[in-house]
Design a protein around this motif. Structure first.
Motif, PDB file in Angstrom:
ATOM      1  N   ALA A  20      -4.923  12.406 -57.877  1.00 37.63           N
ATOM      2  CA  ALA A  20      -3.534  12.707 -57.515  1.00 37.63           C
ATOM      3  C   ALA A  20      -2.858  13.655 -58.506  1.00 37.63           C
ATOM      4  CB  ALA A  20      -2.746  11.408 -57.399  1.00 37.63           C
ATOM      5  N   VAL A  21      -3.128  13.470 -59.786  1.00 40.58           N
ATOM      6  CA  VAL A  21      -2.447  14.293 -60.797  1.00 40.58           C
ATOM      7  C   VAL A  21      -2.922  15.746 -60.758  1.00 40.58           C
ATOM      8  CG1 VAL A  21      -1.963  12.371 -62.347  1.00 40.58           C
ATOM      9  CG2 VAL A  21      -4.147  13.600 -62.561  1.00 40.58           C
ATOM     10  N   LYS A  22      -4.072  15.994 -60.127  1.00 36.00           N
ATOM     11  CA  LYS A  22      -4.618  17.352 -60.078  1.00 36.00           C
ATOM     12  C   LYS A  22      -4.379  18.053 -58.736  1.00 36.00           C
ATOM     13  CE  LYS A  22      -8.303  16.567 -63.481  1.00 36.00           C
ATOM     14  NZ  LYS A  22      -9.758  16.655 -63.741  1.00 36.00           N
ATOM     15  N   ARG A  23      -3.763  17.334 -57.784  1.00 36.08           N
ATOM     16  CA  ARG A  23      -3.518  17.935 -56.473  1.00 36.08           C
ATOM     17  C   ARG A  23      -2.399  18.970 -56.550  1.00 36.08           C
ATOM     18  NH1 ARG A  23      -3.432  12.153 -53.806  1.00 36.08           N
ATOM     19  NH2 ARG A  23      -5.674  11.766 -53.682  1.00 36.08           N
ATOM     20  N   LYS A  24      -2.621  20.085 -55.878  1.00 36.55           N
ATOM     21  CA  LYS A  24      -1.596  21.119 -55.791  1.00 36.55           C
ATOM     22  C   LYS A  24      -0.637  20.829 -54.643  1.00 36.55           C
ATOM     23  CE  LYS A  24      -1.019  26.139 -55.561  1.00 36.55           C
ATOM     24  NZ  LYS A  24      -1.719  27.454 -55.451  1.00 36.55           N
ATOM     25  N   TYR A  25      -1.159  20.243 -53.572  1.00 31.82           N
ATOM     26  CA  TYR A  25      -0.338  19.978 -52.401  1.00 31.82           C
ATOM     27  C   TYR A  25      -0.264  18.485 -52.103  1.00 31.82           C
ATOM     28  CZ  TYR A  25      -0.638  25.012 -51.903  1.00 31.82           C
ATOM     29  OH  TYR A  25      -0.570  26.361 -52.138  1.00 31.82           O
ATOM     30  N   GLY A  26      -1.318  17.907 -51.521  1.00 35.45           N
ATOM     31  CA  GLY A  26      -1.228  16.498 -51.177  1.00 35.45           C
ATOM     32  C   GLY A  26      -2.538  15.922 -50.707  1.00 35.45           C
ATOM     33  N   TYR A  27      -2.503  14.620 -50.422  1.00 35.05           N
ATOM     34  CA  TYR A  27      -3.690  13.844 -50.068  1.00 35.05           C
ATOM     35  C   TYR A  27      -4.330  14.334 -48.771  1.00 35.05           C
ATOM     36  CZ  TYR A  27      -6.353   9.704 -48.528  1.00 35.05           C
ATOM     37  OH  TYR A  27      -7.329   8.851 -48.090  1.00 35.05           O
ATOM     38  N   TYR A  28      -3.518  14.564 -47.734  1.00 39.75           N
ATOM     39  CA  TYR A  28      -4.052  14.952 -46.432  1.00 39.75           C
ATOM     40  C   TYR A  28      -3.139  16.016 -45.840  1.00 39.75           C
ATOM     41  CZ  TYR A  28      -7.197  14.070 -42.480  1.00 39.75           C
ATOM     42  OH  TYR A  28      -8.175  14.166 -41.518  1.00 39.75           O
ATOM     43  N   VAL A  29      -3.400  17.251 -46.216  1.00 32.70           N
ATOM     44  CA  VAL A  29      -2.562  18.383 -45.846  1.00 32.70           C
ATOM     45  C   VAL A  29      -3.310  19.278 -44.859  1.00 32.70           C
ATOM     46  CG1 VAL A  29      -1.472  20.483 -46.734  1.00 32.70           C
ATOM     47  CG2 VAL A  29      -1.235  18.326 -47.983  1.00 32.70           C
ATOM     48  N   LEU A  30      -2.632  19.702 -43.803  1.00 34.13           N
ATOM     49  CA  LEU A  30      -3.249  20.479 -42.734  1.00 34.13           C
ATOM     50  C   LEU A  30      -2.810  21.945 -42.804  1.00 34.13           C
ATOM     51  CD1 LEU A  30      -2.561  18.024 -39.752  1.00 34.13           C
ATOM     52  CD2 LEU A  30      -4.500  18.011 -41.340  1.00 34.13           C
ATOM     53  N   PRO A  31      -3.741  22.885 -42.678  1.00 31.05           N
ATOM     54  CA  PRO A  31      -3.364  24.298 -42.562  1.00 31.05           C
ATOM     55  C   PRO A  31      -2.514  24.519 -41.313  1.00 31.05           C
ATOM     56  CG  PRO A  31      -5.716  24.073 -43.019  1.00 31.05           C
ATOM     57  CD  PRO A  31      -5.209  22.703 -42.687  1.00 31.05           C
ATOM     58  N   VAL A  32      -1.543  25.425 -41.419  1.00 24.91           N
ATOM     59  CA  VAL A  32      -0.686  25.771 -40.288  1.00 24.91           C
ATOM     60  C   VAL A  32      -1.031  27.178 -39.828  1.00 24.91           C
ATOM     61  CG1 VAL A  32       1.674  26.082 -39.458  1.00 24.91           C
ATOM     62  CG2 VAL A  32       1.172  24.295 -41.147  1.00 24.91           C
ATOM     63  N   LEU A  33      -1.441  27.296 -38.578  1.00 29.88           N
ATOM     64  CA  LEU A  33      -1.820  28.571 -37.990  1.00 29.88           C
ATOM     65  C   LEU A  33      -0.740  28.996 -37.002  1.00 29.88           C
ATOM     66  CD1 LEU A  33      -4.342  30.562 -37.747  1.00 29.88           C
ATOM     67  CD2 LEU A  33      -4.948  29.222 -35.722  1.00 29.88           C
ATOM     68  N   PHE A  34      -0.304  30.251 -37.088  1.00 24.75           N
ATOM     69  CA  PHE A  34       0.673  30.783 -36.130  1.00 24.75           C
ATOM     70  C   PHE A  34       0.247  32.196 -35.755  1.00 24.75           C
ATOM     71  CE2 PHE A  34       5.051  32.630 -35.240  1.00 24.75           C
ATOM     72  CZ  PHE A  34       5.120  32.079 -33.965  1.00 24.75           C
ATOM     73  N   GLY A  35      -0.022  32.391 -34.468  1.00 19.50           N
ATOM     74  CA  GLY A  35      -0.570  33.680 -34.053  1.00 19.50           C
ATOM     75  C   GLY A  35      -1.937  33.863 -34.680  1.00 19.50           C
ATOM     76  N   ASP A  36      -2.137  35.023 -35.328  1.00 17.79           N
ATOM     77  CA  ASP A  36      -3.440  35.261 -35.965  1.00 17.79           C
ATOM     78  C   ASP A  36      -3.376  35.114 -37.476  1.00 17.79           C
ATOM     79  OD1 ASP A  36      -2.117  37.539 -36.765  1.00 17.79           O
ATOM     80  OD2 ASP A  36      -3.473  38.955 -35.795  1.00 17.79           O
TER      81      ASP A  36
ATOM     82  N   GLU B 252     -10.254  46.684 -27.296  1.00 18.75           N
ATOM     83  CA  GLU B 252      -9.478  47.514 -26.368  1.00 18.75           C
ATOM     84  C   GLU B 252      -8.007  47.120 -26.322  1.00 18.75           C
ATOM     85  OE1 GLU B 252     -11.582  46.912 -22.761  1.00 18.75           O
ATOM     86  OE2 GLU B 252     -13.355  48.059 -23.390  1.00 18.75           O
ATOM     87  N   GLY B 253      -7.660  46.003 -26.954  1.00 20.02           N
ATOM     88  CA  GLY B 253      -6.267  45.559 -26.959  1.00 20.02           C
ATOM     89  C   GLY B 253      -5.836  44.894 -25.672  1.00 20.02           C
ATOM     90  N   THR B 254      -6.789  44.377 -24.897  1.00 21.49           N
ATOM     91  CA  THR B 254      -6.454  43.748 -23.615  1.00 21.49           C
ATOM     92  C   THR B 254      -6.594  42.223 -23.634  1.00 21.49           C
ATOM     93  OG1 THR B 254      -8.736  44.064 -22.826  1.00 21.49           O
ATOM     94  CG2 THR B 254      -7.143  45.809 -22.329  1.00 21.49           C
ATOM     95  N   ALA B 255      -6.986  41.653 -24.760  1.00 20.87           N
ATOM     96  CA  ALA B 255      -7.166  40.195 -24.850  1.00 20.87           C
ATOM     97  C   ALA B 255      -5.823  39.483 -24.874  1.00 20.87           C
ATOM     98  CB  ALA B 255      -7.964  39.843 -26.106  1.00 20.87           C
ATOM     99  N   ASP B 256      -5.811  38.262 -24.362  1.00 15.64           N
ATOM    100  CA  ASP B 256      -4.614  37.419 -24.402  1.00 15.64           C
ATOM    101  C   ASP B 256      -4.445  36.888 -25.817  1.00 15.64           C
ATOM    102  OD1 ASP B 256      -2.583  35.580 -24.135  1.00 15.64           O
ATOM    103  OD2 ASP B 256      -3.658  34.254 -22.744  1.00 15.64           O
ATOM    104  N   LEU B 257      -3.461  37.421 -26.532  1.00 15.31           N
ATOM    105  CA  LEU B 257      -3.237  37.034 -27.927  1.00 15.31           C
ATOM    106  C   LEU B 257      -1.831  36.455 -28.125  1.00 15.31           C
ATOM    107  CD1 LEU B 257      -4.867  40.123 -29.701  1.00 15.31           C
ATOM    108  CD2 LEU B 257      -5.903  37.885 -29.266  1.00 15.31           C
TER     109      LEU B 257
END
Length: 398
Positions: free
Chosen positions: A325-341, A284-289
């Motif tokens: 390490a040589v096969k990593r695209k990003y890093g050893y301990y990388v966290l996803p970043v969520l913003f909004g949805d 319904e579009g009434t949720a707190d987003l």
């Protein structure tokens, strides 16, 4: 069957999990409330910028401090460390449901002749001296130990006798983890820390089928939405396609879950009937987003099914901690970043605990993400909160 859009599915999941909108979970009570909602959160001993369970809570519990989880586990005893989805943390009140685990351990875990004698010796020592670790329990030598548990499969290993005895008594439910120092576990008698009402309560599930349905319902509650598909969100359950289908049908017939289709995806999804009002608010579009930014733990319930994340968010995440390490695209301990949805990127943040400086080593934005003032302000606030969470007073962008 109702069909919803992918965006609505994303918003429902994030709202259910407390990752969008105004904070639903605050402080220690909020941390406990979230674990109760999720059923379990995974424990992992690696501590680069907080252990996985701590990271899971900091992303959605306002004002969360690491001491809160410690107190819930080892002072208040509202939570326990025990197996579920791998080694997990879950509410002590659920202890009776896992009696079949403990029964299985007692029946199948004693293939070493003489183990019973060593267990008696260990219990008598703990009764007299209090909590012990494998290093402080005076049982010497090694044994060839066999385990056959629902959550770990069948395996055999040669291990330190003291450690094996403690682990056996722990899986039996005779011992609980009293506290930890780093990754080292200290055990004590369960009766000293869990109430008699909990320890002696009958299992509410009378059959293994009932137990499986309870656990499937629990995992759906943790994820928000789960599909009728092989899913790592069901890891640790004795389940295959046939059992999954039967459990979902049973729960639907009992009115505990509601099926829904998501546009462009052929498998049906399911959510808990108790979340029907939330689903209606989303539609319904009434949720707190109200959007906010969070750094998500690698083993967060949101990330349990990476195929589902890819299908709904078009975001591909791989935890590269075990990747060379040589096969990593990003890093050893990388966290996803969520913003909004949306998942907007990933970040590598490492606290220098000697200097009290939080090092922001790398940020990788998704290709279609625009660097707006709103995004950068959210990043700055989230990094500041993350520095505080890690007891850092300064921030350095490398």
């Amino acid at each position: 069957m109702q069909t919803i859009t992918r965006q609505q599915a994303r918003q429902f999941i994030l709202s259910k999990q407390g990752l969008i909108g105004s904070h639903r979970f605050t402080g220690k009570d909020g941390a406990y409330a979230y674990v109760r909602q999720a059923g379990c959160i995974q424990y992992d001993p690696v501590d680069v910028c907080g252990k996985n369970a701590e990271l899971t809570l900091q992303s959605r519990v306002k004002g969360f401090k690491k001491t809160m989880l410690h107190d819930l586990l080892y002072k208040d005893r509202k939570l326990v460390d025990y197996a579920d989805k791998e080694l997990s943390i879950w509410p002590s009140e659920d202890w009776p449901y896992f009696s079949s685990y403990r029964d299985r351990s007692r029946k199948l875990g004693r293939t070493f002749k003489g183990l019973k004698r060593l267990e008696k010796q260990a219990i008598e020592y703990i009764e007299a001296n209090g909590p012990v670790s494998s290093d402080s329990l005076p049982i010497e030598g090694e044994i060839f130990w066999h385990s056959s548990m629902h959550w770990s499969g069948n395996w055999q290993k040669k291990s330190q006798a003291a450690r094996s005895v403690l682990e056996q008594l722990y899986t039996d439910g005779e011992l609980v983890i009293h506290h930890k120092k780093g990754s080292r576990k200290y055990y004590d008698l369960a009766g000293r820390h869990l109430s008699k009402d909990i320890l002696e309560a009958d299992n509410p599930c009378k059959t293994e089928e009932e137990f499986l349905c309870w656990r499937v319902l629990r995992r759906i509650g943790a994820a928000g939405l789960l599909w009728d598909k092989n899913s790592t969100a069901f890891l640790g359950l004795d389940i295959n396609a046939e059992k999954r289908k039967q459990a979902l049908e049973t729960l639907t017939e009992e009115g505990k879950i509601i099926p829904v289709m998501v546009e462009g995806i052929k498998q049906p999804f399911y959510y808990r009937a108790e979340d029907a009002n939330l689903m209606n608010a989303i539609l319904e579009g009434t949720a707190d987003l109200k959007p906010r930014m969070s750094f998500i733990a690698p083993l967060d319930p949101l990330m349990w099914d990476k195929s589902l994340i890819l299908a709904l968010w078009d975001y591909q995440y791989s935890w590269e901690i075990y990747t060379p390490a040589v096969k990593r695209k990003y890093g050893y301990y990388v966290l996803p970043v969520l913003f909004g949805d949306r998942f907007v990127g990933r970040i590598e943040v490492v606290p220098d605990r000697k200097t009290g400086v939080l090092e922001v080593r790398n940020i990788w934005w998704e290709e279609d993400v625009r660097q707006t003032k709103k995004l950068n302000a959210a990043l700055e606030k989230t990094v500041k909160d993350f520095a505080k969470f890690n007891d850092c007073e300064e921030i350095e962008y490398l």
